[in-house]
Design a protein around this motif. Structure first.
Motif, mmCIF file in Angstrom:
data_model
loop_
_atom_site.group_PDB
_atom_site.id
_atom_site.type_symbol
_atom_site.label_atom_id
_atom_site.label_comp_id
_atom_site.label_asym_id
_atom_site.label_seq_id
_atom_site.Cartn_x
_atom_site.Cartn_y
_atom_site.Cartn_z
ATOM 1 N N LEU A 5 0.855 -1.187 0.000
ATOM 2 C CA LEU A 5 0.000 0.000 0.000
ATOM 3 C C LEU A 5 0.891 1.237 0.000
ATOM 4 O O LEU A 5 1.658 1.458 0.941
ATOM 5 N N THR A 6 0.798 2.024 -1.068
ATOM 6 C CA THR A 6 1.634 3.223 -1.196
ATOM 7 C C THR A 6 0.737 4.449 -1.209
ATOM 8 O O THR A 6 0.061 4.732 -2.204
ATOM 9 N N ASP A 7 0.744 5.173 -0.096
ATOM 10 C CA ASP A 7 -0.117 6.343 0.071
ATOM 11 C C ASP A 7 0.537 7.260 1.089
ATOM 12 O O ASP A 7 0.987 6.790 2.147
ATOM 13 N N ASP A 8 0.611 8.561 0.794
ATOM 14 C CA ASP A 8 1.276 9.484 1.710
ATOM 15 C C ASP A 8 0.389 9.918 2.865
ATOM 16 O O ASP A 8 0.851 10.583 3.793
ATOM 17 N N ASP A 9 -0.882 9.558 2.834
ATOM 18 C CA ASP A 9 -1.790 9.825 3.946
ATOM 19 C C ASP A 9 -1.574 8.719 4.977
ATOM 20 O O ASP A 9 -2.161 7.642 4.897
ATOM 21 N N GLU A 56 8.070 12.624 -3.921
ATOM 22 C CA GLU A 56 9.218 11.970 -4.572
ATOM 23 C C GLU A 56 8.888 11.590 -6.017
ATOM 24 O O GLU A 56 9.399 12.179 -6.946
ATOM 25 N N LEU A 57 8.022 10.594 -6.200
ATOM 26 C CA LEU A 57 7.521 10.213 -7.522
ATOM 27 C C LEU A 57 6.014 10.091 -7.413
ATOM 28 O O LEU A 57 5.514 9.488 -6.468
ATOM 29 N N ASP A 58 5.267 10.659 -8.374
ATOM 30 C CA ASP A 58 3.821 10.502 -8.289
ATOM 31 C C ASP A 58 3.425 9.091 -8.736
ATOM 32 O O ASP A 58 4.242 8.333 -9.268
ATOM 33 N N GLY A 59 2.168 8.750 -8.502
ATOM 34 C CA GLY A 59 1.719 7.398 -8.782
ATOM 35 C C GLY A 59 1.855 7.008 -10.245
ATOM 36 O O GLY A 59 2.158 5.857 -10.575
ATOM 37 N N PHE A 60 1.650 7.967 -11.153
ATOM 38 C CA PHE A 60 1.770 7.672 -12.575
ATOM 39 C C PHE A 60 3.209 7.285 -12.936
ATOM 40 O O PHE A 60 3.445 6.359 -13.707
#
Length: 227
Positions: A5-9, A56-60
């Motif tokens: 799970l990759t989410d900054d929240d 850092e890097l966006d999801g796209f």
């Protein structure tokens, strides 16, 4: 099944992690795109839940770099109502998307749909290979070629082509594809199947000039050979 799970929240990630763990999934969290990509590249995970807006890097960008080397299933977490994010994510090779905010049970249903597909692939004994009009699908290696040239398909694209190859010349509706491949009913204005088929067409067209997947407006898709 091990989910990344990759989410900054961080608060949301913790809540989702606890919920998914209560449903017997193993979950590892990353809170920026760079870390998420590095973990995804290890090959230690079965599914990536990927937020679009990441530091850092966006999801796209994470998805784009991941798809250059991995067919790991990816569900994008997109802004509610942002069709651009959804379509762009599907064009880059996401398997599915779910708009924020979402009900935890809906997310679980999407995850379980991909889980069932993975379990079905792993449990199914190799069956007869499928060939039609220059397309060859090897069930043992889970590979596809067009005019002998290998195609790098996502799991969703592979499943769609498998469905079409089983019944060449037969119209397969978008509703059938959504239910059998994504494991969910097709929602109004949902373009996910259209985008997966579009991606599949582009990959086939690199090696076969003639149209292979034809759209019948209001009916669905049909696999066709040379006229």
């Amino acid at each position: 099944m091990h989910i990344l799970l990759t989410d900054d929240d961080t608060e949301l990630a913790q809540m989702l992690s606890e919920y998914l763990q209560s449903q017997h999934f193993q979950v590892t969290c990353a809170h920026d795109g760079k870390t998420g990509l590095e973990l995804a590249e290890t090959g230690n995970f079965d599914l990536l839940l990927l937020d679009v807006m990441l530091p850092e890097l966006d999801g796209f960008e994470v998805l784009k770099r991941l798809r250059a080397q991995s067919l790991m299933p990816v569900i994008m977490l997109t802004a509610k109502g942002d069709d651009f994010d959804r379509i762009f994510g599907l064009e880059l090779g996401a398997d599915d998307y779910i708009p924020k905010p979402f009900n935890h049970r809906e997310l679980l249903a999407r995850v379980k749909a991909i889980t069932r597909r993975i379990e079905h692939i792993n449990a199914t004994k190799p069956r007869q290979d499928l060939q039609f009009a220059g397309l060859d699908m090897c069930m043992h290696s889970r590979s596809v070629s067009a005019n002998t040239q290998p195609l790098a398909l996502t799991g969703t694209e592979f499943a769609i082509l498998h469905l079409l190859l089983q019944q060449p010349g037969t119209v397969i509706s978008k509703e059938q594809i959504s239910e059998q491949v994504l494991g969910r009913r097709l929602a109004p204005y949902d373009r996910s199947i259209d985008m997966h088929v579009s991606n599949l067409r582009k990959k086939i067209a690199e090696h076969i000039e003639a149209e292979r997947i034809r759209t019948l407006r209001g009916a669905g898709y049909v696999l066709v050979g040379d006229a």
